[in-house]
Each structure stands twice: as structure tokens, then as C-alpha cells.
Design an enzyme around this catalytic site. Structure first.
Site, PDB file in Angstrom:
ATOM      1  N   GLU A  15      -4.782 -12.699   2.412  1.00  0.00           N
ATOM      2  CA  GLU A  15      -6.017 -13.451   2.240  1.00  0.00           C
ATOM      3  C   GLU A  15      -5.878 -14.885   2.744  1.00  0.00           C
ATOM      4  O   GLU A  15      -6.855 -15.566   2.966  1.00  0.00           O
ATOM      5  CB  GLU A  15      -6.493 -13.421   0.782  1.00  0.00           C
ATOM      6  CG  GLU A  15      -5.541 -14.002  -0.214  1.00  0.00           C
ATOM      7  CD  GLU A  15      -4.553 -12.997  -0.788  1.00  0.00           C
ATOM      8  OE1 GLU A  15      -4.055 -13.229  -1.893  1.00  0.00           O
ATOM      9  OE2 GLU A  15      -4.240 -11.988  -0.115  1.00  0.00           O
ATOM     10  N   ARG A  39       6.786  -8.790  -5.523  1.00  0.00           N
ATOM     11  CA  ARG A  39       6.471  -8.506  -6.925  1.00  0.00           C
ATOM     12  C   ARG A  39       6.337  -7.022  -7.227  1.00  0.00           C
ATOM     13  O   ARG A  39       6.422  -6.615  -8.383  1.00  0.00           O
ATOM     14  CB  ARG A  39       5.253  -9.307  -7.378  1.00  0.00           C
ATOM     15  CG  ARG A  39       5.629 -10.785  -7.544  1.00  0.00           C
ATOM     16  CD  ARG A  39       4.472 -11.640  -7.782  1.00  0.00           C
ATOM     17  NE  ARG A  39       3.786 -11.808  -6.508  1.00  0.00           N
ATOM     18  CZ  ARG A  39       2.694 -12.497  -6.329  1.00  0.00           C
ATOM     19  NH1 ARG A  39       2.132 -13.101  -7.338  1.00  0.00           N
ATOM     20  NH2 ARG A  39       2.145 -12.603  -5.152  1.00  0.00           N
TER      21      ARG A  39
END
Length: 180
Positions: A104, A67
Site C-alpha cells: 500500500e 509477521r
């Protein structure tokens, strides 16, 4: 948040709980990408920040897979610069250097072409979101392997509760929007 451009950008980020795994609150930038005015405002705000902070000292914008590729080239164009790509492992041809990092919710590896930058060139790293800081930290390590100077890392969104900016120190970090 008095800036109308920043308000427009903030209104175009939506949240999805428990995606991609339970306990993660995903910040979705898809509505921002659908709205030309909001995307333009995002690029304008980041460009303004980088010009005020670094003037003409930046040589390249570095976009992170995937992104960061949405913001990197547009930001580079506005600054009159080229854009260098850092990709996930196995996506770049030719000789590369790599660094591993932790997300994460998993692990991954990034690569950059060995000849992408010359020693001493000054770069700014851009991605859509900073969470734990693992991806940007790995990008900074890669750029260090090429002896580039990372002036700053920037993102559209920062998840402050994950303390990713701490992993980037001493590299400065800037985000347009901050969420817990």
C-alpha cells in the site's frame, strides 16, 4: 462478535494513525503477541477454521515474511504440519524463485526456495494482515511456480476498504478480524 476468544483477540489489536506514512491507519498486533492467552486464542481460532474447512487435506502452512512467521509455525504445530517460509528478496540461501508485488506504500519482492515444496502439495498461506493483497498475491504466484496448490490464504486482520481479498480470487481468503 459473541465468541470470547475472538473478543480477546480483537481487544489486543490497536491502531496508530499516520504510520508508517500519513494517511495509513496501522493495525498493531504487538499487544496480542505480549498476551499469551490472546495469542493462543488467535492460533486456536485459525486452527479451528482450517480444520473445519480443509480437514486433513493441508500438507504445509506457508508463513510470509516477516509477521507471518509469528503465526505460521504455531499454526503448523497445532495442525501437525511443517511450515515453509516465503522471505523478502536476498534472505534465503540456495536456488530460489521470486515474484514482485506492490504494498500500500511501496514495492518489494518475495522469494521461496526452489525445493521448498513438491508439485501438487497443498498449502495454506498465513500472514498477520491483508491490506491491498499484493504480498499474498505474490506468494500465491510463487507457490504456483512450484506447482503447489494454494487451498486458502488466512490472516489475523483484514483491511476491507483496500479490497485485498479481490486480488486473491479465485483463492479463498479468511480473516479473524475485519476493519475498514
Amino acid at each position: 462478535m459473541a465468541d470470547p476468544e475472538l473478543q480477546l483477540v480483537a481487544r489486543r489489536v490497536r491502531s496508530f494513525p499516520d504510520f508508517p506514512v500519513p494517511g495509513v491507519l496501522f493495525r498493531d498486533i504487538s499487544p496480542l503477541l505480549k498476551d499469551p492467552a490472546a495469542f493462543r486464542a488467535c492460533i486456536s481460532l485459525l486452527t479451528r477454521h482450517l480444520r473445519q474447512t480443509h480437514g486433513g487435506d493441508i500438507d504445509y502452512v506457508v508463513g510470509l515474511d516477516s509477521r507471518g512467521f509469528l503465526f505460521g509455525p504455531s499454526l503448523a504445530q497445532e495442525l501437525g504440519l511443517g511450515c515453509v517460509l516465503i522471505r523478502k528478496r536476498g534472505k534465503l540461501p540456495g536456488p530460489t524463485v521470486s515474484a514482485s508485488y506492490t504494498l500500500e506504500y511501496g514495492k518489494a519482492e518475495l522469494e521461496i526456495q526452489r525445493d521448498a515444496l513438491e508439485p501438487g502439495q497443498k498449502v495454506v498461506v498465513v500472514d498477520d494482515l491483508l491490506a491491498t493483497g499484493g504480498t499474498m498475491r505474490a506468494a500465491c504466484e510463487l507457490l504456483g511456480q512450484l506447482q503447489a496448490e494454494v487451498l486458502e490464504c488466512v490472516s489475523l486482520v483484514e483491511l476491507t476498504s483496500l479490497k485485498g481479498r479481490e486480488k486473491l480470487a479465485p483463492v479463498p481468503f479468511f480473516s479473524l478480524l475485519q476493519f475498514e
